[in-house]
Design a protein around this motif. Structure first.
Motif, PDB file in Angstrom:
ATOM      1  N   VAL A 280      45.576  73.297  54.581  1.00 41.73           N
ATOM      2  CA  VAL A 280      45.005  72.427  55.611  1.00 41.73           C
ATOM      3  C   VAL A 280      43.543  72.780  55.874  1.00 41.73           C
ATOM      4  O   VAL A 280      42.733  71.899  56.194  1.00 41.73           O
ATOM      5  N   LEU A 281      43.162  74.047  55.711  1.00 40.70           N
ATOM      6  CA  LEU A 281      41.770  74.449  55.868  1.00 40.70           C
ATOM      7  C   LEU A 281      40.977  74.213  54.589  1.00 40.70           C
ATOM      8  O   LEU A 281      39.827  73.757  54.632  1.00 40.70           O
ATOM      9  N   ARG A 282      41.572  74.500  53.455  1.00 44.10           N
ATOM     10  CA  ARG A 282      40.875  74.327  52.174  1.00 44.10           C
ATOM     11  C   ARG A 282      40.526  72.876  51.930  1.00 44.10           C
ATOM     12  O   ARG A 282      39.496  72.564  51.339  1.00 44.10           O
ATOM     13  N   ALA A 283      41.400  71.972  52.339  1.00 44.88           N
ATOM     14  CA  ALA A 283      41.205  70.548  52.043  1.00 44.88           C
ATOM     15  C   ALA A 283      40.264  69.865  53.023  1.00 44.88           C
ATOM     16  O   ALA A 283      39.893  68.709  52.811  1.00 44.88           O
ATOM     17  N   PHE A 284      39.855  70.538  54.097  1.00 48.63           N
ATOM     18  CA  PHE A 284      38.927  69.929  55.058  1.00 48.63           C
ATOM     19  C   PHE A 284      37.567  69.723  54.397  1.00 48.63           C
ATOM     20  O   PHE A 284      37.086  70.589  53.670  1.00 48.63           O
ATOM     21  N   PRO A 285      36.885  68.568  54.586  1.00 45.36           N
ATOM     22  CA  PRO A 285      37.175  67.458  55.509  1.00 45.36           C
ATOM     23  C   PRO A 285      37.945  66.309  54.863  1.00 45.36           C
ATOM     24  O   PRO A 285      38.097  65.263  55.493  1.00 45.36           O
ATOM     25  N   ILE A 286      38.379  66.482  53.613  1.00 46.00           N
ATOM     26  CA  ILE A 286      39.047  65.378  52.916  1.00 46.00           C
ATOM     27  C   ILE A 286      40.295  64.946  53.677  1.00 46.00           C
ATOM     28  O   ILE A 286      40.530  63.752  53.906  1.00 46.00           O
ATOM     29  N   ASN A 287      41.117  65.935  54.082  1.00 48.60           N
ATOM     30  CA  ASN A 287      42.338  65.588  54.807  1.00 48.60           C
ATOM     31  C   ASN A 287      42.027  64.997  56.185  1.00 48.60           C
ATOM     32  O   ASN A 287      42.676  64.050  56.630  1.00 48.60           O
ATOM     33  N   ALA A 288      41.001  65.526  56.848  1.00 48.67           N
ATOM     34  CA  ALA A 288      40.656  65.016  58.184  1.00 48.67           C
ATOM     35  C   ALA A 288      40.194  63.563  58.125  1.00 48.67           C
ATOM     36  O   ALA A 288      40.562  62.748  58.979  1.00 48.67           O
ATOM     37  N   MET A 289      39.386  63.221  57.120  1.00 47.99           N
ATOM     38  CA  MET A 289      38.912  61.847  56.998  1.00 47.99           C
ATOM     39  C   MET A 289      40.057  60.906  56.594  1.00 47.99           C
ATOM     40  O   MET A 289      40.081  59.744  56.996  1.00 47.99           O
ATOM     41  N   MET A 290      41.015  61.420  55.807  1.00 48.17           N
ATOM     42  CA  MET A 290      42.186  60.614  55.461  1.00 48.17           C
ATOM     43  C   MET A 290      43.004  60.324  56.718  1.00 48.17           C
ATOM     44  O   MET A 290      43.432  59.189  56.953  1.00 48.17           O
ATOM     45  N   TRP A 291      43.219  61.346  57.551  1.00 49.08           N
ATOM     46  CA  TRP A 291      43.967  61.138  58.796  1.00 49.08           C
ATOM     47  C   TRP A 291      43.224  60.170  59.709  1.00 49.08           C
ATOM     48  O   TRP A 291      43.835  59.359  60.393  1.00 49.08           O
ATOM     49  N   ASN A 292      41.896  60.264  59.727  1.00 49.25           N
ATOM     50  CA  ASN A 292      41.106  59.350  60.541  1.00 49.25           C
ATOM     51  C   ASN A 292      41.348  57.906  60.130  1.00 49.25           C
ATOM     52  O   ASN A 292      41.551  57.025  60.978  1.00 49.25           O
ATOM     53  N   LEU A 293      41.340  57.647  58.800  1.00 51.04           N
ATOM     54  CA  LEU A 293      41.577  56.287  58.324  1.00 51.04           C
ATOM     55  C   LEU A 293      42.998  55.833  58.636  1.00 51.04           C
ATOM     56  O   LEU A 293      43.233  54.665  58.948  1.00 51.04           O
ATOM     57  N   GLU A 294      43.959  56.768  58.574  1.00 49.83           N
ATOM     58  CA  GLU A 294      45.347  56.404  58.873  1.00 49.83           C
ATOM     59  C   GLU A 294      45.496  56.040  60.351  1.00 49.83           C
ATOM     60  O   GLU A 294      46.203  55.089  60.705  1.00 49.83           O
ATOM     61  N   ILE A 295      44.846  56.783  61.216  1.00 48.53           N
ATOM     62  CA  ILE A 295      44.888  56.465  62.656  1.00 48.53           C
ATOM     63  C   ILE A 295      44.282  55.085  62.896  1.00 48.53           C
ATOM     64  O   ILE A 295      44.820  54.269  63.652  1.00 48.53           O
ATOM     65  N   ARG A 296      43.151  54.808  62.240  1.00 51.39           N
ATOM     66  CA  ARG A 296      42.514  53.502  62.402  1.00 51.39           C
ATOM     67  C   ARG A 296      43.444  52.394  61.902  1.00 51.39           C
ATOM     68  O   ARG A 296      43.525  51.327  62.521  1.00 51.39           O
ATOM     69  N   ARG A 297      44.124  52.643  60.794  1.00 51.90           N
ATOM     70  CA  ARG A 297      45.048  51.630  60.263  1.00 51.90           C
ATOM     71  C   ARG A 297      46.166  51.345  61.267  1.00 51.90           C
ATOM     72  O   ARG A 297      46.512  50.193  61.537  1.00 51.90           O
ATOM     73  N   ARG A 298      46.732  52.393  61.854  1.00 51.05           N
ATOM     74  CA  ARG A 298      47.850  52.209  62.792  1.00 51.05           C
ATOM     75  C   ARG A 298      47.396  51.532  64.085  1.00 51.05           C
ATOM     76  O   ARG A 298      48.201  50.874  64.748  1.00 51.05           O
ATOM     77  N   LEU A 299      46.122  51.718  64.413  1.00 47.36           N
ATOM     78  CA  LEU A 299      45.590  51.085  65.623  1.00 47.36           C
ATOM     79  C   LEU A 299      45.101  49.664  65.351  1.00 47.36           C
ATOM     80  O   LEU A 299      44.625  48.983  66.258  1.00 47.36           O
ATOM     81  N   GLY A 300      45.221  49.240  64.087  1.00 42.24           N
ATOM     82  CA  GLY A 300      44.770  47.891  63.738  1.00 42.24           C
ATOM     83  C   GLY A 300      43.282  47.764  63.572  1.00 42.24           C
ATOM     84  O   GLY A 300      42.739  46.644  63.594  1.00 42.24           O
ATOM     85  N   LYS A 301      42.573  48.886  63.403  1.00 43.31           N
ATOM     86  CA  LYS A 301      41.116  48.855  63.224  1.00 43.31           C
ATOM     87  C   LYS A 301      40.784  48.842  61.734  1.00 43.31           C
ATOM     88  O   LYS A 301      41.613  49.182  60.894  1.00 43.31           O
ATOM     89  N   SER A 302      39.547  48.462  61.439  1.00 41.78           N
ATOM     90  CA  SER A 302      39.114  48.416  60.048  1.00 41.78           C
ATOM     91  C   SER A 302      39.089  49.829  59.460  1.00 41.78           C
ATOM     92  O   SER A 302      38.641  50.777  60.116  1.00 41.78           O
ATOM     93  N   MET A 303      39.537  49.954  58.221  1.00 41.12           N
ATOM     94  CA  MET A 303      39.513  51.249  57.544  1.00 41.12           C
ATOM     95  C   MET A 303      38.189  51.504  56.854  1.00 41.12           C
ATOM     96  O   MET A 303      37.930  52.626  56.430  1.00 41.12           O
ATOM     97  N   VAL A 304      37.363  50.481  56.686  1.00 44.23           N
ATOM     98  CA  VAL A 304      36.095  50.654  55.948  1.00 44.23           C
ATOM     99  C   VAL A 304      34.915  50.163  56.776  1.00 44.23           C
ATOM    100  O   VAL A 304      35.073  49.601  57.826  1.00 44.23           O
TER     101      VAL A 304
END
Length: 304
Positions: A280-304
């Motif tokens: 989880v630390l080694r993959a930062f920020p790749i994993n954090a930005m992926m989670w950010n896009l997933e949160i936006r998707r679930r909230l109905g916001k644009s992913m891009v």
């Protein structure tokens, strides 16, 4: 004596040959995906997004059609020179979704990015013809991302075994299939990829307009001036070390044997520091930005 109870027999339907075949295919796909995820946990280093991201963009834009598709882009909210932090979030999030994400996440991202790609087409005034849906161009972009991943992994952690390289190559196909590249177009063997890569480098042609854009990206001119002055020289040096020689030459970037030795040493140290860290630390920020896009998707916001 009472009457014998009536016994009913439950009929168990045997799976058909087609169902057995589909089950075997699913099991094989799940096993392959487990191999890929295990390799990512051992080898994926998010720090590469910081020290090699602009270099990979330079590789991609080395093909004139990709270069002009970016510098002439009419998709204002996706331009790195206008919205650098947003572009970082969506680009690094895409890497995370491609390498670590679920099928559902990949489909959602593809649909979102398609909306922007529909606007990326050459005009009558463009010096080259391009279309963001061109699969040959998308294959080159995906191949650059795979090359960058392979290069960083081997320089930080040492050469991969033949089996590991095959697994990484298979995982790399997701860089393309998360866009519009059919799986059958992806490279089947490391040797096939290397042949494609060398031929792709021969197509590199960077003119002044694209070159100015890329040199500015390497110097992080898109950041506020004080940050650019502080970070620019180091960022350019780090990224120059990831560029193949033909691209360095066309961008007019000096690189000596001493630079190469220092760059190799920096990557070995970074690899030694990162290896003991949890994923989880080694993959930062790749994993954090992926989670950010997933949160936006679930909230109905644009992913891009």
């Amino acid at each position: 004596m009472g009457a014998e109870p009536v016994r009913t027999h439950r009929l168990v339907e045997e799976p058909t040959a087609g169902e057995e075949s589909a089950s075997l295919i699913r099991a094989e796909q799940e096993a392959e995906r487990a191999e890929e995820m295990a390799l990512m946990r051992r080898k994926l280093d998010g720090v590469v997004a910081f020290i090699a991201g602009p270099a990979n963009v330079a590789m991609q834009l080395g093909w004139p059609e990709v270069g002009y598709g970016v510098v002439e882009s009419r998709v204002e909210n996706g331009r790195a020179d206008l919205h650098p932090f947003k572009r970082f979030r969506t680009t690094i999030g895409y890497l995370g979704i491609a390498l670590l994400g679920s099928h559902e996440q990949r489909v959602a991202y593809r649909e979102a990015i398609n909306g922007q790609h529909r606007q990326v087409r050459s005009t009558s005034e463009s010096p080259v013809k391009y279309n963001a849906f061109n699969r040959d161009l998308q294959l080159w972009v995906a191949s650059c991302l795979y090359y960058g991943s392979l290069d960083a992994i081997t320089r930080m952690h040492g050469p991969l075994s033949r089996e590991e390289e095959l697994v990484l190559l298979r995982a790399g196909a997701r860089f393309g299939t998360t866009l519009q590249v059919p799986a059958e177009l992806w490279h089947r063997t490391p040797e096939e990829f290397r042949t494609y890569w060398e031929e792709g480098l021969d197509r590199i042609e960077i003119d002044d307009r694209v070159g100015d854009y890329l040199r500015g990206l390497l110097r992080v001119d898109l950041l506020p001036a004080p940050l650019a002055r502080v970070l620019g020289p180091l960022n350019q040096w780090l990224n120059t070390g990831f560029l193949p020689e033909p691209i360095r030459d066309q961008l007019g970037l000096a690189w000596s044997e001493r630079d190469q030795r220092r760059h190799d040493r920096v990557l070995r140290v970074l690899g030694a520091v990162s290896r003991p860290l949890p994923h989880v630390l080694r993959a930062f920020p790749i994993n954090a930005m992926m989670w950010n896009l997933e949160i936006r998707r679930r909230l109905g916001k644009s992913m891009v």
